[in-house]
Structures are given as structure tokens and as C-alpha cells.
Design an enzyme around this catalytic site. Structure first.
Site, short mmCIF file in Angstrom:
data_model
loop_
_atom_site.label_atom_id
_atom_site.label_comp_id
_atom_site.label_asym_id
_atom_site.label_seq_id
_atom_site.Cartn_x
_atom_site.Cartn_y
_atom_site.Cartn_z
N CYS A 268 0.81 -1.22 -0.06
CA CYS A 268 0.02 0.01 -0.05
C CYS A 268 0.79 1.31 -0.03
O CYS A 268 0.27 2.40 -0.49
CB CYS A 268 -0.92 0.09 1.28
SG CYS A 268 -2.10 -1.49 1.30
N HIS B 8 -3.55 6.61 0.47
CA HIS B 8 -3.88 5.61 -0.01
C HIS B 8 -5.53 5.23 0.39
O HIS B 8 -5.83 5.32 1.35
CB HIS B 8 -3.07 4.47 0.75
CG HIS B 8 -3.49 2.91 0.78
ND1 HIS B 8 -3.85 2.36 -0.70
CD2 HIS B 8 -3.90 1.94 1.36
CE1 HIS B 8 -4.33 0.92 -0.42
NE2 HIS B 8 -4.39 0.82 0.78
N ASN C 43 -9.99 -1.15 -3.05
CA ASN C 43 -8.49 -1.15 -2.75
C ASN C 43 -7.81 -1.83 -3.67
O ASN C 43 -7.65 -2.95 -3.46
CB ASN C 43 -8.46 -1.43 -1.16
CG ASN C 43 -6.96 -1.32 -0.65
OD1 ASN C 43 -6.07 -1.42 -1.45
ND2 ASN C 43 -7.03 -1.42 0.73
#
Length: 325
Positions: A114, A253, A283
Site C-alpha cells: 500500500c 492510499h 482498494n
């Protein structure tokens, strides 16, 4: 010499997994609950025969086509992925060949999640400033759907597959400022795939999740994020001689909307300065920031200063301020 983000493009697989698809398989799951807690309506998923190298090549081809970039001008390729085609060779070598890049182009993989886009930008900046490369392409590409067990409704609701390609050069639209980076490996077991590699993935028992699949300890990931990210943002603002007031836009993020809203409030970032853009993607791990940034730039909004921040698996975190030229 400075280094700049010059162009960004991305690729989304054609197959789409909607909330309705998930609810159809898990009737006890509620579509509105997914939207409220995670902020996702749909996410793109790779086909069974489509892997990280495939979507990486697609993103790179989009970058060259959309921005009239000659592949012969690309002299370094960074591929950030935690779902490589093989343990070895590197996916970057496969992409270099299949995309038709020069054999004089350097190519390496970065196993980062991430925070991978931020880490990749820091490496690309170093390559450009050191004069090792003039045009670095950073590809962030994940096929996390292949890590997730078919019965894991939670993680299937969160993650989507995507690849983004970013050109970093000694000229461009946004100058890369100073970086803040950090690591705490004590939390490595809280987001993990114990077995793996994508193209020859072996299963132990398909009837329930096992060590071949993604495991995420959600509460611990949230606790880590709540502790680490505010300090990260304060440190990066200080390194760049900025404040929350002087930053035009914050792009974090895109983990999930609940976490993002919590962080925004804890750090006291005004809502109008805080971008959330994951509803139609999910995501996508290291690609969330470049996708959101690309979409923002496409709106022709001239943000003077944008703070980017990534955090998650590892644990690992990073931030940088980028400046409109």
C-alpha cells in the site's frame, strides 16, 4: 536537478465484481453496509488467465499511447507488486520484453504494498537525480483477487485489481518534494499470504481459507494506521516546510472510506482538501494513489501542492509533497 511526475495512465481489467454479485453469493451480506463501511460499489477483477505481467503491459501501453511516449526513450522500469507471476524471474523482466522496451532498459521488481507508489517514486527520483536514468516508468500492479479465497466475503468486498504506469523524468508537471518513509516489521503477520506466486498457485483445501490465501487482521491494521499516519503527515509537512493550510489537496492510499474519514478527522484536514476516489475501483493496493491522482489531474484542477501518503502491509508507510511546476 529535480525529478517530476510527467504522466500517469492506468488499466482496469474488464471483469467487474459488484456489491450485488457479492450479496448474491452471501445473502447475509448487505450491499448498503459494504458502501457505508468500505465505500466501494464495484471493483475490477482479473480473469483466471490474466496475471500481473498482463495488466502491467496494458498500463504501460496505455501510458505510451495516451501521451505519445516512445518506448525507446524509457531507460528504467520499476514494477511494484506483491502478486508476481513467478517467484523468479522478476515480473519487470517479463514486462520489459513483452512491452517491447529496449534491452538497455534497467528493470527490477519492488515487493511493496500500500505504500509502494511512494516508495517507487522515491527510488525513481534517486535514479533521475543521480543521472542513472532520464525516463523511469513506475508500474504499480496487483492481482490481489487471486490471493483471496472465494468464501472470504470481507476481503473480496475490499480489494480490486489494477495497474498504473507513471513516468518520472527530469521535467514534467509535478516536482517531487522531500520524502518521509518508515517501516515496522513487527506487524508483518497482520496482512500476509504465507504461500504463493500466481501462475502456479497450489491449493491445500478449497473448502476454506488457508495459508495460500490473503489473511488480514483488520483491527490491528486499523490500530497501526491510526498510530502511524498522523505522525507521518506531520513529519512530511515539516520536511517540506508546509502546513495543512498550505497544501491544496491530500491524496491518501484508498484503503476504505471508514479509515480515511477517521484519519482525516484525526489530522484535522478539511473535507474539501481530502480526496476519496475508490467507489468504482476498490482498494487496488499500490495503485490507489496513482489512479486517484490521475483522475484528479484529468479534471484540469491545478493544485499547487499535493501531499501523497501510503500505508499498510509490512507495516510500511511513506509520504511526499508534489509541486505544480
Amino acid at each position: 536537478m529535480d525529478a517530476y511526475i510527467k504522466h500517469i495512465s492506468y488499466y482496469l481489467p474488464s471483469e467487474v465484481l459488484t456489491n450485488e454479485d457479492i450479496v448474491a453469493q452471501f445473502p447475509e451480506w448487505d450491499s448498503e453496509k459494504i458502501i457505508q463501511k468500505i465505500g466501494v460499489v464495484s471493483r475490477n477483477i482479473t480473469r483466471k488467465d490474466q496475471f500481473t505481467s498482463d495488466i502491467s503491459v496494458e498500463a504501460l501501453n496505455n501510458l505510451c499511447r495516451e501521451h505519445n511516449i516512445k518506448k525507446s526513450d524509457i531507460d528504467f522500469l520499476l514494477v511494484c507488486t506483491q502478486s508476481p507471476d513467478y517467484f523468479l524471474p522478476t515480473t519487470a523482466c517479463i514486462v520489459q520484453d513483452r512491452a517491447g522496451l529496449s534491452t538497455s532498459c534497467g528493470a527490477i521488481d519492488i515487493n511493496q504494498g500500500c505504500s509502494g507508489f511512494i516508495y517507487g517514486l522515491s527510488l525513481a527520483k534517486g535514479l533521475v537525480i543521480a543521472g542513472i536514468a532520464k525516463n523511469v516508468v513506475l508500474i504499480t500492479a496487483e492481482t490481489y483477487s487471486k490471493h483471496i479465497h472465494a468464501l472470504d466475503k470481507g476481503n473480496r468486498s475490499i480489494f480490486g485489481d489494477a495497474a498504473a504506469a507513471t513516468l518520472i523524468s527530469n521535467n514534467g508537471e509535478y516536482r517531487l518534494g522531500e520524502f518521509s518513509l518508515g517501516t515496522d516489521g513487527k506487524g508483518f503477520e497482520n496482512l500476509i499470504v504465507k504461500n504463493g506466486a500466481m501462475k502456479n498457485h497450489k491449493t491445500i483445501d478449497d473448502n476454506f481459507p488457508n495459508d495460500n490465501n490473503l489473511f488480514m487482521n483488520g483491527p490491528e491494521i486499523f490500530n497501526f494506521t491510526a498510530k502511524a499516519v498522523p505522525g507521518l503527515i506531520n513529519d512530511n509537512l515539516r520536511k517540506n516546510n508546509e502546513t495543512i493550510d498550505t497544501i491544496s489537496q491530500f491524496i491518501f492510499h484508498q484503503a476504505n472510506t471508514f479509515m480515511l474519514d477517521y484519519l482525516r478527522k484525526k489530522i484535522n484536514i478539511p473535507k474539501e482538501k481530502f480526496l476519496i476516489d475508490m467507489q468504482n475501483y476498490g482498494n487496488t493496493v499500490s495503485s490507489t494513489i496513482p489512479i486517484a491522482l490521475k483522475n484528479r489531474l484529468d479534471l484540469q484542477i491545478k493544485d499547487d501542492k499535493i501531499l501523497l501518503a501510503g500505508f499498510g502491509v509490512g507495516y510500511s508507510w511513506g509520504s511526499v509533497v508534489i509541486y505544480n511546476k
